[in-house]
Scaffold this motif. Structure first.
Motif, PDB file in Angstrom:
ATOM      1  N   PRO A 265      42.410  41.125  43.349  1.00  0.00           N
ATOM      2  CA  PRO A 265      43.297  40.970  44.292  1.00  0.00           C
ATOM      3  C   PRO A 265      43.856  42.640  44.651  1.00  0.00           C
ATOM      4  O   PRO A 265      43.368  43.493  44.235  1.00  0.00           O
ATOM      5  N   PRO A 266      44.702  42.280  45.687  1.00  0.00           N
ATOM      6  CA  PRO A 266      44.907  43.710  46.333  1.00  0.00           C
ATOM      7  C   PRO A 266      45.504  44.712  45.227  1.00  0.00           C
ATOM      8  O   PRO A 266      45.205  45.751  45.343  1.00  0.00           O
ATOM      9  N   SER A 267      46.344  44.215  44.417  1.00  0.00           N
ATOM     10  CA  SER A 267      46.909  45.264  43.428  1.00  0.00           C
ATOM     11  C   SER A 267      45.785  46.307  42.750  1.00  0.00           C
ATOM     12  O   SER A 267      45.833  47.181  42.426  1.00  0.00           O
ATOM     13  N   ALA A 268      44.529  45.385  42.430  1.00  0.00           N
ATOM     14  CA  ALA A 268      43.473  46.175  41.876  1.00  0.00           C
ATOM     15  C   ALA A 268      42.786  47.191  42.937  1.00  0.00           C
ATOM     16  O   ALA A 268      42.080  47.827  42.343  1.00  0.00           O
ATOM     17  N   LEU A 269      43.033  46.857  44.353  1.00  0.00           N
ATOM     18  CA  LEU A 269      42.290  47.728  45.167  1.00  0.00           C
ATOM     19  C   LEU A 269      43.356  48.855  45.709  1.00  0.00           C
ATOM     20  O   LEU A 269      43.154  49.652  46.576  1.00  0.00           O
ATOM     21  N   GLY A 270      44.501  49.019  44.952  1.00  0.00           N
ATOM     22  CA  GLY A 270      45.512  49.930  45.465  1.00  0.00           C
ATOM     23  C   GLY A 270      46.451  49.692  46.214  1.00  0.00           C
ATOM     24  O   GLY A 270      47.176  50.333  46.652  1.00  0.00           O
ATOM     25  N   ALA A 271      46.683  48.373  46.546  1.00  0.00           N
ATOM     26  CA  ALA A 271      47.893  47.957  47.368  1.00  0.00           C
ATOM     27  C   ALA A 271      49.112  48.131  46.587  1.00  0.00           C
ATOM     28  O   ALA A 271      49.381  47.954  45.434  1.00  0.00           O
ATOM     29  N   ASP A 272      50.158  48.526  47.502  1.00  0.00           N
ATOM     30  CA  ASP A 272      51.537  48.614  47.108  1.00  0.00           C
ATOM     31  C   ASP A 272      52.158  47.443  47.073  1.00  0.00           C
ATOM     32  O   ASP A 272      53.174  46.957  46.585  1.00  0.00           O
TER      33      ASP A 272
END
Length: 463
Positions: A265-272
């Protein structure tokens, strides 16, 4: 038949109860207005039409109206009537029958608004949707759906702008032209949008160009889509997060939630902030209208305070130890602040949220994994099979693709000509993205035989 042009004061419209002269007059008297024209007194005379709209006369019977509407709708050809390889934001997926059964229940279908004390079921259903989306996205906070994924992206970028106090938005991956247009419209006049061209050879983000664009120090957010408009899952996504944060910007990622059974998911890729469209989660295409947008973040005050849309959560009741479902941090919304609100939010696509919640509950983690693996496998097969067609190239061969992918026409026919040829043969072909290129798409509803038919038909057209 008397037309409104002939007798504006006595005409009764068959579909508008307030058009009954006696009813209209009673309403005018109640509010102290001399006539309907009083309501438009504030509109400058120079921009008023001063004549009736040029509309056809209404059909006065239900039978006539039904026949007229069925005739109009009969001119459509749906993706269930033809073999379709269209994607680019509105996808053909299987919708389990129970999803339609639930969302068509009258208590959900007709519930426009409501408060916790009068609409417990709808609020709980949306809370359940938000909870499952939060689990899927690995975050704590998800909003009630907004109009579509395009608006969700625009709102997420406005949130980043309010948090950072900066003006510029940087788009780092390939982006759909319609989506870009919607984002530009939604964030102006407060923000400028700069698109950093992707590497033409790989279709992936150009990290050096992104770094150079960030050097000015005025960037509120770096935006990336996964998959991108080219269907690519970019390996540079975590690095974009690092570049954004080093420059003091937030990292906003748009994603297809159906990928999250197989992709990080985006959260695991550094997304705020993550955003996207829930249309792939059990929503019918509805001729391009079955969309609804989500926004998701960590449970961090500076992020949550900037959500303009409704958030439902568990709230304590007057009875100690008991909880109910209701609005969280209601005071930050335009419903509470009116003209002082950070951003106006109108009608939510809440019914679609309930549908997506039913879909997620039916699929479960294993179902999401299986459908993701199926689409990845079919996408890989389609790209490999179409690349075998003389006069057709499938670029960006080394990149992982999900559902969407690019087809390049090298045999002398334009992408538009090929699309027309496919349509004549009962196939909806790719969305042209240039004179010689088009975006094609496969999902779990396609079979190997469908893809082979597309390849054979392309070979017939291109030769």
């Amino acid at each position: 038949m008397t037309s409104p042009q002939d007798s504006a004061h006595t005409y009764t419209h068959p579909y508008i109860p307030n058009a009954v002269p006696a009813v209209r007059q009673a309403m005018l008297e109640e509010i102290g207005a001399a006539g309907v024209e009083d309501f438009y007194a504030d509109i400058p005379d120079g921009i008023r039409l001063h004549r009736p709209l040029d509309l056809p006369a209404p059909l006065r019977s239900e039978a006539e109206l039904t026949r007229h509407m069925e005739g109009l709708l009969g001119r459509n050809t749906s993706t269930r009537q033809a073999l379709s390889f269209l994607g680019s934001g509105c996808y053909q997926h299987h919708v389990p029958a129970v999803v339609d059964e639930v969302v068509n229940r009258s208590e959900f279908l007709t519930a426009y608004a409501g408060e916790p004390y009068e609409d417990h079921g709808r609020f709980q259903a949306l809370w359940e949707y938000q909870s499952m989306m939060a689990e899927l996205l690995d975050v704590e906070v998800v909003n009630v759906p907004v109009y579509d994924g395009f608006q969700a992206a625009g709102t997420a970028l406005r949130m980043a702008g309010r948090i950072t106090g900066r003006r510029r938005v940087l788009v780092a991956t390939a982006i759909d032209g319609d989506k870009l247009s919607r984002i530009r419209d939604y964030v102006r006049p407060d923000h400028d949008v700069t698109v950093v061209p992707v590497d033409p050879g790989t279709g992936c983000a150009d990290l050096d160009a992104v770094r150079d664009a960030l050097a000015a120090g005025d960037t509120a957010a770096v935006y990336a889509d996964t998959p991108s408009a080219l269907g690519i899952v970019d390996e540079a996504l975590p690095r974009l997060a690092e570049l954004a944060h080093e420059a003091g910007a937030l990292y906003v990622m748009g994603c297809n939630p159906l990928t999250l059974g197989v992709l990080a998911p985006p959260s695991a890729l550094g997304a705020d902030i993550a955003c996207g469209d829930i249309q792939p989660l059990g929503l019918h295409q509805s001729f391009g209208g079955g969309n609804a947008g989500f926004i998701a973040t960590r449970d961090e005050e500076r992020l949550v305070a900037e959500y303009p849309s409704r958030l439902f959560g568990l709230v304590p009741t007057a009875v100690e130890g008991e909880y109910g479902f209701g609005d969280v941090a209601y005071e930050r919304t335009s419903f509470a602040l009116r003209e002082e609100g950070k951003e106006w939010v109108g009608t939510a696509a809440a019914l679609h949220g309930i549908g997506a919640g039913v879909y997620l509950a039916l699929m479960g983690p294993q179902g999401m994994r299986e459908i993701g693996e199926t689409i990845l496998a079919l996408t890989a097969y389609a790209r490999r099979r179409l690349a075998e067609v003389p006069g057709i190239e499938v670029p960006y061969g080394d990149a992982l693709h999900f559902a969407d992918f690019t087809v390049r026409c090298t045999g002398g026919r334009t992408a538009a000509e090929i699309r027309t040829g496919l349509k004549e043969r009962g196939i909806f072909g790719g969305v042209p993205t240039g004179e010689q290129e088009a975006a094609y798409c496969v999902t779990e509803v396609h079979t190997k035989a469908d893809i082979d038919r597309l390849a054979a038909t392309l070979e017939e057209i291109v030769k």
